[in-house]
Motif scaffolding. Structure first.
Motif, PDB file in Angstrom:
ATOM      1  N   SER A  86       0.879  -1.164   0.000  1.00  0.00           N
ATOM      2  CA  SER A  86       0.000   0.000   0.000  1.00  0.00           C
ATOM      3  C   SER A  86       0.918   1.216   0.000  1.00  0.00           C
ATOM      4  O   SER A  86       2.144   1.070   0.044  1.00  0.00           O
ATOM      5  CB  SER A  86      -0.896  -0.014   1.245  1.00  0.00           C
ATOM      6  N   PRO A  87       0.369   2.418  -0.017  1.00  0.00           N
ATOM      7  CA  PRO A  87       1.254   3.588   0.022  1.00  0.00           C
ATOM      8  C   PRO A  87       2.132   3.656   1.264  1.00  0.00           C
ATOM      9  O   PRO A  87       3.186   4.285   1.246  1.00  0.00           O
ATOM     10  CB  PRO A  87       0.267   4.769  -0.022  1.00  0.00           C
ATOM     11  N   ASP A  88       1.716   2.969   2.353  1.00  0.00           N
ATOM     12  CA  ASP A  88       2.398   3.147   3.632  1.00  0.00           C
ATOM     13  C   ASP A  88       3.006   1.882   4.226  1.00  0.00           C
ATOM     14  O   ASP A  88       3.716   1.963   5.221  1.00  0.00           O
ATOM     15  CB  ASP A  88       1.423   3.746   4.659  1.00  0.00           C
ATOM     16  N   TRP A  89       2.721   0.715   3.680  1.00  0.00           N
ATOM     17  CA  TRP A  89       3.253  -0.513   4.255  1.00  0.00           C
ATOM     18  C   TRP A  89       3.493  -1.554   3.167  1.00  0.00           C
ATOM     19  O   TRP A  89       2.991  -1.441   2.044  1.00  0.00           O
ATOM     20  CB  TRP A  89       2.337  -1.076   5.346  1.00  0.00           C
ATOM     21  N   ARG A 129      11.515   3.848  -1.437  1.00  0.00           N
ATOM     22  CA  ARG A 129      11.136   3.724  -0.026  1.00  0.00           C
ATOM     23  C   ARG A 129      12.319   3.252   0.823  1.00  0.00           C
ATOM     24  O   ARG A 129      12.372   3.514   2.020  1.00  0.00           O
ATOM     25  CB  ARG A 129      10.007   2.709   0.133  1.00  0.00           C
ATOM     26  N   ASN A 130      13.214   2.503   0.179  1.00  0.00           N
ATOM     27  CA  ASN A 130      14.318   1.869   0.895  1.00  0.00           C
ATOM     28  C   ASN A 130      15.491   2.823   1.127  1.00  0.00           C
ATOM     29  O   ASN A 130      16.479   2.452   1.750  1.00  0.00           O
ATOM     30  CB  ASN A 130      14.793   0.654   0.089  1.00  0.00           C
ATOM     31  N   LEU A 131      15.403   4.055   0.596  1.00  0.00           N
ATOM     32  CA  LEU A 131      16.497   5.018   0.737  1.00  0.00           C
ATOM     33  C   LEU A 131      16.667   5.442   2.198  1.00  0.00           C
ATOM     34  O   LEU A 131      15.717   5.916   2.827  1.00  0.00           O
ATOM     35  CB  LEU A 131      16.221   6.267  -0.099  1.00  0.00           C
ATOM     36  N   ALA A 132      17.884   5.301   2.718  1.00  0.00           N
ATOM     37  CA  ALA A 132      18.149   5.723   4.094  1.00  0.00           C
ATOM     38  C   ALA A 132      17.991   7.238   4.203  1.00  0.00           C
ATOM     39  O   ALA A 132      18.654   7.991   3.490  1.00  0.00           O
ATOM     40  CB  ALA A 132      19.566   5.307   4.500  1.00  0.00           C
ATOM     41  N   GLY A 133      17.091   7.684   5.060  1.00  0.00           N
ATOM     42  CA  GLY A 133      16.884   9.111   5.264  1.00  0.00           C
ATOM     43  C   GLY A 133      16.151   9.803   4.144  1.00  0.00           C
ATOM     44  O   GLY A 133      16.001  11.034   4.158  1.00  0.00           O
ATOM     45  N   HIS A 142       0.294  -2.441  -7.267  1.00  0.00           N
ATOM     46  CA  HIS A 142      -0.787  -2.601  -6.296  1.00  0.00           C
ATOM     47  C   HIS A 142      -1.488  -1.287  -5.969  1.00  0.00           C
ATOM     48  O   HIS A 142      -2.721  -1.255  -5.840  1.00  0.00           O
ATOM     49  CB  HIS A 142      -0.223  -3.202  -5.003  1.00  0.00           C
ATOM     50  N   ILE A 143      -0.725  -0.217  -5.814  1.00  0.00           N
ATOM     51  CA  ILE A 143      -1.324   1.055  -5.409  1.00  0.00           C
ATOM     52  C   ILE A 143      -2.302   1.544  -6.476  1.00  0.00           C
ATOM     53  O   ILE A 143      -3.416   1.992  -6.175  1.00  0.00           O
ATOM     54  CB  ILE A 143      -0.233   2.102  -5.138  1.00  0.00           C
ATOM     55  N   LEU A 144      -1.912   1.433  -7.738  1.00  0.00           N
ATOM     56  CA  LEU A 144      -2.776   1.866  -8.834  1.00  0.00           C
ATOM     57  C   LEU A 144      -4.026   0.994  -8.930  1.00  0.00           C
ATOM     58  O   LEU A 144      -5.144   1.512  -9.075  1.00  0.00           O
ATOM     59  CB  LEU A 144      -2.005   1.828 -10.158  1.00  0.00           C
ATOM     60  N   ILE A 145      -3.862  -0.321  -8.859  1.00  0.00           N
ATOM     61  CA  ILE A 145      -5.017  -1.219  -8.999  1.00  0.00           C
ATOM     62  C   ILE A 145      -6.026  -0.960  -7.881  1.00  0.00           C
ATOM     63  O   ILE A 145      -7.246  -0.893  -8.124  1.00  0.00           O
ATOM     64  CB  ILE A 145      -4.560  -2.691  -8.979  1.00  0.00           C
ATOM     65  N   LYS A 146      -5.546  -0.806  -6.663  1.00  0.00           N
ATOM     66  CA  LYS A 146      -6.466  -0.541  -5.553  1.00  0.00           C
ATOM     67  C   LYS A 146      -7.189   0.779  -5.749  1.00  0.00           C
ATOM     68  O   LYS A 146      -8.374   0.919  -5.405  1.00  0.00           O
ATOM     69  CB  LYS A 146      -5.697  -0.550  -4.235  1.00  0.00           C
TER      70      LYS A 146
END
Length: 570
Positions: A95-98, A281-285, A509-513
């Protein structure tokens, strides 16, 4: 991997290849598993393990330069590993957040694997374990770069004449599958996931695989020139780096951005594939901001301007990178890259274009358009042999000389896959993008017109074939059938007509939802269900995606099968 018919079969063989590697090493399958990947990717994983926790297998050890390696790892050692690269295949639900991450070992194999090299590596490993002679060891006459890349067609056919010739050389053509009406030739309408290949491309792969190192190196250099010309990326201004797939290429840019800037801000869009979302999302900081898109799949440059302006000014970090898809793998809408580029550079940011769905369908000129990074995969351009591409503006990557050398060596180890990619690009250029567009548009309009007449079918995105916007629509159609899960629609098409499509969320997933209108509460409920019942099917859409091998007769078969499905479920 995924829900497509080809994907399920190749996944089965890919998983069997893991078992073959373990058997060749005489390792217990209950205690060990196998990761396949590029040399650099596996080196990053092996570097996190203690001595004796893994065993490496390479084709080079046995005289077969496949460019893909295998790492047999103790299962209990996987749990504590860092997800060094993320993207398609590494997550089960987002999702956008998890994120709900994939199970082991998929979590560490970002992007579409190098299926053919992995299967070949497993077979070579099996033969070597049995002390069997390998066919590569008997010596082969040396070919030249000209022979491999340019020597197959003395009369230089082009346009539709060349396309018809290539269709007749399609690997796997005429493969018969069962259907409700008896055996029929299989129809592959899942080209957005991976494309098949043609005889000349396969020839370039196997010929290069057998050549001495000097010839393989020369082929790699020639394909760099082919890529530079094909993508409008002159060597004076751009570095060309081969990778294992688009996902690895995007992860390289993310890794570089993390090295070069303390707290980078990245903008992407609602349309993106997981591979152009999870690495940011995985970028540190780092900070990831998402731009909305229209229901048809278009990005608004004015909205981008507002977002970038809001991030610019005193006390604000500014945006480091805008990362957008060139064409949505779900809605098939082409992005106005020139407009996006103008806005991006107006605010001093760099532009990354995910061109995985673009390079085999429309022309691109990086230099003229102002694209700083372009990424793509050969397996979506009729060369499914485990190579990808990162084209980066010179000076835009924050790696030192040693790191750049390791990146180059890792990608260029798959010289045969690179040769196949170069050959495919040459053939696409000779067919011509005008011809490609005409073929794909005819198939798309025929399918859309037929689906519009069917009860209970909802098509998402552009569907009015009379609209001038159809010029910005690629050969991708997504739809739902009332009261039917998308995986059931896919199965029914297979049963009725021997037609292979894809169903689900398509790594977007975000687009389909968003398209299906799933509320945040329902998304959280899905997260719980997926954790408790991993095999449960969730709401998604059916997707048809056309390739150059497809014909209007195949679309007729699809529409006939859809007619039966919808008439049975009015």
């Amino acid at each position: 991997r995924g829900s497509g018919h080809h994907s399920r079969e190749t996944t089965r063989r890919y998983e069997a290849a893991r078992a073959t590697i373990l058997a060749s090493l005489d390792l217990d399958r209950s205690r060990y598993t196998v990761l396949f990947g590029s040399p650099r990717r596996l080196a990053g994983i092996a570097g996190q393990l203690s001595k004796g926790a893994c065993h490496q297998v390479t084709g080079e050890q046995m005289g077969v330069p496949l460019g893909t390696q295998a790492l047999a790892i103790k299962r209990n050692a996987l749990e504590g590993l860092k997800r060094w690269q993320t993207g398609g295949g590494t997550a089960r639900l987002i999702s956008p957040d998890w994120v709900v991450w994939a199970r082991m070992p998929d979590r560490f194999e970002a992007g579409t694997p190098a299926i053919v090299p992995a299967l070949a590596l497993a077979e070579v490993s099996r033969l070597a374990a049995q002390n069997r002679d390998l066919f590569f060891s008997d010596g082969n006459p040396s070919l030249t770069v000209q022979d491999i890349l340019y020597g197959d067609d003395p009369d230089e056919a082009s346009g539709m004449a060349l396309l018809e010739r290539l269709r007749n050389s399609l690997i796997g053509q005429g493969f018969m599958v069962p259907s409700s009406g008896g055996e029929v030739p299989f129809v592959n309408f899942d080209n957005g996931a991976s494309t098949p290949t043609f005889g000349p491309v396969w020839d370039a792969y196997r010929q290069t695989l057998r050549q001495p190192e000097a010839v393989r190196s020369a082929v790699v250099e020639e394909v760099k020139s082919i890529c530079a010309s094909f993508l409008g990326a002159p060597a004076s201004g751009y570095d060309i780096l081969f990778t294992s797939n688009t996902t690895e290429a995007i992860n390289l840019v993310a890794e570089s951005l993390e090295k070069g800037q303390g707290r980078p801000v990245v903008v992407n869009t609602l349309l993106e594939h997981n591979s152009n979302d999870l690495p940011w999302r995985n970028l540190a900081g780092g900070t990831l901001l998402r731009l909305p898109a229209s229901r048809d799949g278009f990005i608004d440059a004015v909205e981008l301007d507002r977002l970038l302006a809001d991030q610019t000014g005193e006390g604000k970090p500014g945006v480091s990178l805008v990362a957008v898809t060139a064409i949505s793998n779900v809605l098939g809408a082409y992005t106005d890259l020139e407009a996006i580029s103008r806005v991006t550079h107006k605010y001093g940011a760099r532009l990354l274009v995910d061109a995985a769905q673009l390079v085999a369908h429309r022309p691109v000129d990086m230099d003229a358009c102002g694209i700083d990074y372009l990424v793509c995969s050969a397996h979506k351009a009729y060369a499914p042999f485990g190579t990808g591409l990162l084209v980066a503006r010179r000076g835009s990557l924050s790696f030192n000389d040693g790191e750049m050398a390791a990146i180059r060596a890792s990608g260029e180890a798959n010289a045969a896959g690179i040769a196949a990619f170069g050959k495919a690009l040459l053939l696409l250029r000779r067919i011509g993008f005008g011809t490609i567009r005409e073929v794909e548009r005819a198939l798309t309009e025929k399918a859309l017109a037929g689906l519009a007449q069917m009860p209970g079918v909802t098509v998402y995105g552009m569907r009015d074939i009379a609209s001038p916007e159809m010029d910005r629509k690629g050969g991708v159609i997504i739809f739902t059938v009332k009261d039917r899960m998308s995986d059931k629609v896919a199965k029914a098409l297979s049963d009725q007509g021997g037609i292979g499509i894809r169903a689900g969320c398509h790594c977007a997933h975000i687009l389909i939802k968003h398209l299906l209108g799933l509320s945040p509460g329902l998304q959280r409920f899905q997260r719980l269900i997926v954790s408790l019942i991993p095999g449960l099917s969730l709401p998604g859409v059916a997707r048809v995606s056309f390739g150059l091998q497809n014909t209007e007769e195949e679309v007729d078969r699809f529409l006939a099968a859809m007619g039966i499905i919808t008439n049975n479920h009015k």
